[in-house]
Scaffold this motif. Structure first.
Motif, PDB file in Angstrom:
ATOM      1  N   LYS A  68       0.838  -1.363   0.303  1.00  0.00           N
ATOM      2  CA  LYS A  68       0.201   0.232   0.036  1.00  0.00           C
ATOM      3  C   LYS A  68       0.856   0.914   0.050  1.00  0.00           C
ATOM      4  O   LYS A  68       1.102   2.273  -0.717  1.00  0.00           O
ATOM      5  N   ARG A  69       2.185   0.892   0.970  1.00  0.00           N
ATOM      6  CA  ARG A  69       2.931   2.558   1.050  1.00  0.00           C
ATOM      7  C   ARG A  69       3.600   2.360  -0.662  1.00  0.00           C
ATOM      8  O   ARG A  69       3.869   3.584  -0.608  1.00  0.00           O
ATOM      9  N   GLU A  72       1.488   4.188  -2.865  1.00  0.00           N
ATOM     10  CA  GLU A  72       0.801   5.532  -2.483  1.00  0.00           C
ATOM     11  C   GLU A  72       1.697   6.373  -3.196  1.00  0.00           C
ATOM     12  O   GLU A  72       1.592   7.770  -3.296  1.00  0.00           O
ATOM     13  N   GLU A  77      -2.575   8.376  -3.593  1.00  0.00           N
ATOM     14  CA  GLU A  77      -3.433   8.028  -2.442  1.00  0.00           C
ATOM     15  C   GLU A  77      -4.570   7.426  -3.385  1.00  0.00           C
ATOM     16  O   GLU A  77      -5.438   6.517  -2.806  1.00  0.00           O
ATOM     17  N   ALA A  80      -4.243   4.189  -4.308  1.00  0.00           N
ATOM     18  CA  ALA A  80      -3.946   3.232  -2.655  1.00  0.00           C
ATOM     19  C   ALA A  80      -4.593   2.667  -2.893  1.00  0.00           C
ATOM     20  O   ALA A  80      -4.997   1.589  -1.915  1.00  0.00           O
ATOM     21  N   GLU A  81      -5.810   3.639  -2.197  1.00  0.00           N
ATOM     22  CA  GLU A  81      -7.144   2.902  -1.773  1.00  0.00           C
ATOM     23  C   GLU A  81      -8.026   1.908  -2.337  1.00  0.00           C
ATOM     24  O   GLU A  81      -7.906   0.989  -1.551  1.00  0.00           O
TER      25      GLU A  81
END
Length: 885
Positions: A68-69, A72, A77, A80-81
């Motif tokens: 996820k990091r 992102e 972002e 990433a969601e």
């Protein structure tokens, strides 16, 4: 994420990167129609290649955060969601026929109505969800397609809408598997982890050159999931058949089969190889070569290689028209084709040092496989499995209690796994629980519950029967009293009837006796007459017997006379005087007419003058027949007196007559015999006359006797009829007496039973209630006992006591009934058995007794850690009678 001694397989290289891209390009452009789908696919492939090998949940969580990091940082972002939620891609969601399509439609509608939105409008339930347009049937064969046309169901790598949809699909495949594989009986519970592992295995064996290393403790479902995944992929699952004599040569023969199927025939095949199949460590050398390069030295002989290459010439020309069909190219094509279609699935256990040593010694096991690490089953999985196995099992409890029981089973297994960690931390002794232990725990619960329930049900049934008998006895006494009163009334009526009939019988019997005496007198009178007749007959026959010789002599004499002799005599002009006198005697006997002159004296003899003329007349007829038919009783005294002068003559004898007339002399003998007969018969005649009179009297007496006998028979018939009525009345009276006596005995016995068991009734009632309560507490008691048998064996006494307390607290918190004072030793065995064990050498302490119960009652084989040999000695003594080797 660097490798450590415990995580030696955390090695990542460019092969893993290529596997990620290989997985991503398995799908088609129509599936990846948005950025979200692309990111979900990328995360899915990264997870399959990288995080599936992680051995702990901490590492998996680190991977989720890291991916996820990175997304992102690199994408922003917004994208990433998208990676927060994991989506799973499979290639077996396309349907083969319209029936499957309809089944899926109905299932989706049912799930929406039951689980999501009960009042959902039909327009929404029947609307087409995402990817529905891709769920099409396989093409139908028309007979005009080329030979290589693929008519199988579509294999499109696409995301799964929901795990519920995936579960339904997998259940359908499992049903198809059980129908097609005879005797398989596969019964899997598709909880979340099981479905995800099957998705991972399916992805690997669907990928060309895809090999898997499944790492998990025994019973995790590695082999079952692999077999089902191979079936879904349309591949055959192959396993070696391990025997006592199985060696490397046998493994080479099995590898030949695999290579011929995958390389020569071009069929996909899944080779399942477990750590239990490693009879020799050299086996792993061959497996390592298969995974690394596909080349196994000395696998095929030269002639076998030539045969394979010759068969692959047209196949390679069709696929690679420009490649020259040399032996080197053909063999390389064969190996490449084998690696494409042969999928090796290694099923190893991580417990112990063997796995790490083998992985380090044979690096192809790690580098040549995609690793899927089977984590400990989560609690929801344990609960799902328990619910699956106990859903149709009858337990005496409420549905809520059964639900709590299912949750308690999963919790108990989970807590035991935590206890194993604490036990190792405290005593440095390893103990492990596996899914197989949990399945054994569930099966053991069902078995012991059934046994105990049947045992207590039997005792309760006997107790209830006893109570029912007491109640029935009380009711029977009341009924018997009423019945006895009725029977006594019937008996009084029967007595009166029998007395009346008896009086009638006595009267008729008296009359019959009088008539019988009269008949007897008549019989005696008739018998006296019969006796007199018999005496006269005997005397007459005796007298006649005296005359019988003379009669026989006369008859013999007559037989000597012939008709010619009579004719000769008749022709005599002057017959001898003796013959004429003989004929006169014959005339006298026949009482025939005599000549008048015959009364004058004969001038030649001192006798009367013969009547020869009358004699000639007599002889003119059938004289001989008349003589034979002569009625002897007609002779009278006068006739004999008239014959007397003739008979006194000196020459009137047989010899003189024979000299004179020859055979006619027989007439003389006959006349003499007749006179002798008369002498005797004149004494018999009075007897005969008397016999006629007596017979007349007898006939009259017999007539009187017949009348009297008929009267007697009539009276006796009346008497017999009366006696029949009397016997029937007496039988009925006796029957009523017997019934009354039996009724009285039953009443006495029932009263005695009730009086004798009056004190027991209360105790039995309490015991019956206790049995019912025990059956109600079985749900928790059996859980404690089965947990003891399945899990407490590796632990010492302190930990066993601690675990039992924790389990009881668990049951109490979940409000599951159980016996607060339960003792597993007393519950699972008895003092007699324990006494026998002690005589067989079992130590007397509680731990040893508990261990003996585990050995004898557990559904699995026991492994004894027995440094002092006490358990071994006990087992040898216990099984000595069974010829223990």
């Amino acid at each position: 994420m660097l490798p450590t001694p415990a995580k030696f397989h955390y090695v990542f290289n460019l092969r893993d990167l290529s596997r990620i891209w290989q997985g991503m390009i398995n799908t088609i452009s129509s599936v990846v129609n948005s950025e979200k789908i692309l990111l979900s696919l990328w995360k899915h492939e990264c997870s399959r290649v990288i995080s599936d090998r992680f051995a702990t949940y901490d590492d998996i969580n680190w991977f989720e955060k890291t991916i996820k990091r990175v997304a992102e940082e690199e994408l922003g972002e917004k994208y990433a969601e998208v990676l927060v939620t994991s989506r799973y891609f499979v290639d077996f969601m396309r349907f083969v026929n319209q029936e499957d399509n309809l089944w899926f439609s109905k299932t989706i509608e049912r799930l929406i109505e039951d689980e999501i939105y009960p009042d959902c409008p039909d327009s929404i339930k029947k609307s087409t969800p995402i990817f529905w347009s891709f769920l099409k049937d396989a093409p139908e064969a028309t007979g005009e397609e080329p030979e290589d046309t693929d008519l199988d169901m579509p294999k499109i790598y696409e995301p799964v809408d929901s795990l519920e949809q995936l579960e339904e699909r997998l259940k359908m495949f499992m049903g198809m598997y059980n129908e097609s594989i005879r005797g398989s009986g596969m019964d899997l519970v598709f909880f979340r982890d099981a479905m995800l592992h099957l998705v991972r295995i399916s992805r690997i064996i669907r990928t060309p050159r895809g090999n898997a290393l499944l790492v998990g403790v025994g019973g995790s479902g590695k082999q079952s999931l692999t077999k089902l995944a191979a079936f879904i992929a349309g591949q055959k699952a192959f396993q070696i058949t391990l025997t006592r004599s199985y060696n490397a040569s046998n493994l080479m023969e099995d590898l030949k089969i695999l290579y011929r199927t995958a390389g020569q025939q071009g069929k996909g095949i899944t080779f399942i190889f477990t750590d239990q199949d490693i009879k020799e460590e050299s086996f792993l050398e061959y497996i390592n070569n298969v995974l690394s390069s596909g080349v196994v030295a000395g696998l095929f002989a030269k002639d076998e290689i030539d045969e394979i290459c010759n068969e692959l010439v047209p196949v390679m020309k069709k696929e690679y028209p420009k490649r020259s069909p040399t032996n080197e190219n053909l063999y390389e094509y064969f190996l490449s084709r084998t690696r494409q279609n042969l999928h090796v699935v290694l099923c190893f256990s991580p417990i112990g040092e063997k796995f790490r040593n083998r992985a380090l010694k044979f690096p192809g096991l790690i580098s040549g496989c995609t690793i899927d690490w089977f984590q400990r089953w989560p609690r929801d999985a344990l609960i799902s499995v328990a619910d699956h196995f106990l859903s149709n099992f009858s337990i005496v409890c409420t549905p809520d209690t059964k639900k709590q029981l299912v949750h308690s089973m999963g919790t108990l297994h989970d807590e035991v796994a935590d206890t194993c960690v604490n036990y190792f931390a405290k005593y440095r002794r390893s103990a492990h629980v596996t899914p197989k232990s949990y399945l054994s725990f569930l099966n053991g619960y069902k078995t012991i519950y059934s046994q105990k329930h049947a045992e207590i049900e039997n005792l309760a049934s006997r107790m209830n029967i006893g109570l029912e008998k007491l109640v029935e006895a009380g009711e029977s006494v009341a009924e018997l009293k009423k019945e006895l009163a009725v029977k006594e009334q019937d008996l009084a009526v029967a007595n009166d009837k029998a007395d009346k009939v008896l009086k009638e019988v006595a009267k008729k019997k008296e009359v019959a006796e009088k008539i019988k005496l009269q008949v007897q007198k008549v019989k005696d009178k008739a018998q006296a007459i019969v006796d007199e007749i018999e005496a006269d007959k005997a005397l007459a026959e005796e007298k006649l017997e005296e005359a019988k010789p003379a009669l026989l002599a006369a008859e013999e004499a007559l037989k000597t006379i012939k008709p010619s002799d009579i004719a000769t005599v008749r022709k005599l002009g002057k017959p001898p005087h003796l013959i004429m006198r003989v004929m006169d005697c014959v005339l006298l006997l026949f009482q025939a007419k005599m000549e008048p002159s015959s009364v004058d004296p004969d001038p030649e003899r001192a006798c009367l003058k013969p009547s020869w003329g009358e004699s000639l007349k007599l002889m003119a007829g059938s004289l001989l027949q008349s003589l034979l038919d002569f009625k002897k009783d007609m002779i009278n005294e006068e006739t004999v007196e008239l014959m007397e002068p003739y008979l006194r003559a000196s020459d009137y004898d047989f010899e003189s007559c024979k000299k004179v007339s020859g055979n006619v002399s027989g007439l003389l003998s006959w006349t003499i015999a007749m006179t002798k007969f008369f002498t005797i018969n004149k004494e018999v005649l009075p007897l005969k006359d008397n016999l006629v009179v007596q017979e007349s009297r007898l006939q009259a007496a017999n007539n009187d006797l017949a009348k009297a006998q008929a009267q007697l028979d009539e009276k006796e018939s009346e008497l017999a009829e009366a006696m029949g009525e009397y016997n029937a009345a007496m039988s009925e009276k006796q029957r009523l007496m017997d019934d009354a006596e039996n009724c009285r005995k039953k009443m006495v016995a029932a009263s005695a039973l009730i009086n004798g068991l009056a004190n027991e009734k209360e105790r039995w009632t309490e015991q019956s209630k206790e049995f019912k309560a025990q059956i109600g507490r079985l749900v928790g008691d059996i859980l404690l006992c089965t947990g003891f048998l399945s899990y407490q064996g590796p632990f010492n006494q302190d930990f066993r006591n601690l675990m039992s307390k924790d389990w009881q607290k668990l049951l109490k918190d979940r409000r599951i009934p159980y016996s607060s004072s339960i003792n597993v030793v007393d519950y699972l065995t008895d003092s007699t058995t324990i006494g026998e064990w002690r005589l067989q050498g079992l130590p007397n302490d509680d731990l040893s007794i508990q261990n003996a119960i585990i050995v004898t009652k557990s559904s699995r084989y026991a492994l004894l850690v027995d440094p002092q040999g006490q358990g071994k000695a006990w087992i040898k003594n216990k099984e000595a009678q069974n010829d223990l080797q």
